[in-house]
Design an enzyme around this catalytic site. Sequence first.
Site, PDB file in Angstrom:
ATOM      1  N   HIS A 106       1.075   5.061   1.074  1.00 21.87           N
ATOM      2  CA  HIS A 106       0.185   6.118   2.072  1.00 21.87           C
ATOM      3  C   HIS A 106       0.500   7.411   0.985  1.00 21.87           C
ATOM      4  O   HIS A 106       1.491   7.906   0.436  1.00 21.87           O
ATOM      5  CB  HIS A 106       1.364   6.549   3.134  1.00 21.87           C
ATOM      6  CG  HIS A 106       1.233   5.397   4.380  1.00 21.87           C
ATOM      7  ND1 HIS A 106       0.374   5.362   5.046  1.00 21.87           N
ATOM      8  CD2 HIS A 106       1.935   4.203   4.331  1.00 21.87           C
ATOM      9  CE1 HIS A 106       0.574   4.462   5.993  1.00 21.87           C
ATOM     10  NE2 HIS A 106       1.405   3.671   5.179  1.00 21.87           N
ATOM     11  N   HIS A 145       0.813  -1.217   0.048  1.00 15.82           N
ATOM     12  CA  HIS A 145      -0.041  -0.073   0.010  1.00 15.82           C
ATOM     13  C   HIS A 145       1.115   1.281   0.001  1.00 15.82           C
ATOM     14  O   HIS A 145       1.922   1.348   0.453  1.00 15.82           O
ATOM     15  CB  HIS A 145      -1.010  -0.161   1.196  1.00 15.82           C
ATOM     16  CG  HIS A 145      -0.334  -0.138   2.388  1.00 15.82           C
ATOM     17  ND1 HIS A 145       0.292  -1.269   2.856  1.00 15.82           N
ATOM     18  CD2 HIS A 145      -0.171   0.802   3.523  1.00 15.82           C
ATOM     19  CE1 HIS A 145       0.552  -1.156   4.259  1.00 15.82           C
ATOM     20  NE2 HIS A 145       0.487   0.238   4.502  1.00 15.82           N
TER      21      HIS A 145
END
Length: 149
Positions: free
Chosen positions: A99, A97
């Site tokens: 940010h 992922h």
Amino acid sequence: MTTTYFGPWLIRQSEIFFTTELSFALVNLKPVLPGHVLVCPKRIVPRVKDLTKEEFTDLWLSAQRISSVVEEHFNGDGITFAIQDGKNAGQTVEHVHIHIIPRKKFDFENNDQIYNEIEKEREPRSYEEMEKESSELRPLFEENKNKTF
């Protein structure tokens, strides 16, 4: 109905504000700053090196588009992109992922302090707050679907 996971956690569709064939973006349960969101591949893979070329490309093109929209929406004048790739890099969820964090001048005394903040334990916000933010962001991508970023 589509089922979406972020690592082992089932994500409510109301928390997701952007999707492609290979990626999705969701609001953050514990944001560092307003507008802190996550973009992930739909396939759960632990490391960047495990992504296919198509997933890698889609993930970063999605991050580019999402960052442009959230920066404007949250009145930022910069973006921090952060990936913690592997346990020793600080990764706590074994699902790649990115940010995406809109930034403003003087939001931290030291600009790199944000990386310490990402690592800190933060209070979770309510699902209602998350759903509200997601519902504000979702239409912005419809409005900008033909925009070149």
